[in-house]
Design an enzyme around this catalytic site. Sequence first.
Site, short mmCIF file in Angstrom:
data_model
loop_
_atom_site.label_atom_id
_atom_site.label_comp_id
_atom_site.label_asym_id
_atom_site.label_seq_id
_atom_site.Cartn_x
_atom_site.Cartn_y
_atom_site.Cartn_z
N THR A 28 64.15 -7.05 8.11
CA THR A 28 62.81 -7.17 8.91
C THR A 28 62.84 -5.78 9.61
OG1 THR A 28 63.27 -9.45 9.38
CG2 THR A 28 61.90 -8.57 10.77
N LYS A 140 72.44 -9.96 4.95
CA LYS A 140 71.31 -11.01 5.37
C LYS A 140 70.81 -11.58 4.45
CE LYS A 140 67.74 -10.24 9.16
NZ LYS A 140 67.21 -9.36 9.99
N GLU A 173 78.17 -12.94 17.00
CA GLU A 173 76.46 -12.08 17.38
C GLU A 173 75.80 -12.91 18.03
OE1 GLU A 173 75.26 -11.53 13.19
OE2 GLU A 173 75.15 -13.69 12.95
#
Length: 268
Positions: A28, A140, A173
């Site tokens: 992204t 990801k 995270e």
Amino acid sequence: MFWINGVEQNLISASDRSVQFGDGCFTTARVCDGRVVWLDKHILRLQQATERLLMPTVNWNALTQEMVEAGGHTEEGVLKVIISRGSGGRGYSGTACQHPTRIISLSDYPAQYHSWRERGVSLALSPVPLARNPLLAGVKHLNRLEQVLIRAHLERTTADEALVLDTEGMLVECCAANLFWRRKEVIFTPDLSLSGVDGIMRQQIISCLSAHGRRVEVVSQPPNVLADADEVMICNALMPLLPVNRADNRVYHSRQLFDFLSQHCCDI
């Protein structure tokens, strides 16, 4: 707006493995002034992910051009790129898939990021842990059900982001961001060798701090270490960097590291 394999459309085959198995990866990117920020880094991230997932070769030249053209449609926005293994065969085997699917979407830039940079954000400890899997750690990939559940629980709180642990209770995270904290002159970030996503902005910050002679330690620590932190920050390629005001019951006032990084390491 959506593009699939370079064609503006929003329909994809039900046999595509992104639909069937979440078989693929994504990145992204932020678009500023019609330009895809860190375009080369996003391409490299996708290349590394497809190699880890043993996917067929992607037409990287075509994808790069498609990303550039898509970014040119807006002054400020979010460009998401998905690479699926494509369609072919039945069952888990992907040997019949020779042509990966390239999916690009363009959406508005989240308005709250501008205000969050000014006021800071709050974090709430998530009850949803991330599973440890060194084979997929850092990538990801499209299997995001853990993050979907983390987000669902976060939306039941008043916090802006979630503080996420792994199944052994170690810091990893946030729901959609990486984590840093400072104690005196030492900067820490969680070890992502067993779970989590190694974000582009995280990589940028580590490289920048090292270049400026700042000490960065990659650690596996429980969340109580944040009680002794002088400063906490979160980051991703869109934000790209946000100061944390509160993590559960701990309040932070310092922005020393945030100000340094804003000046030396990232254009925000």
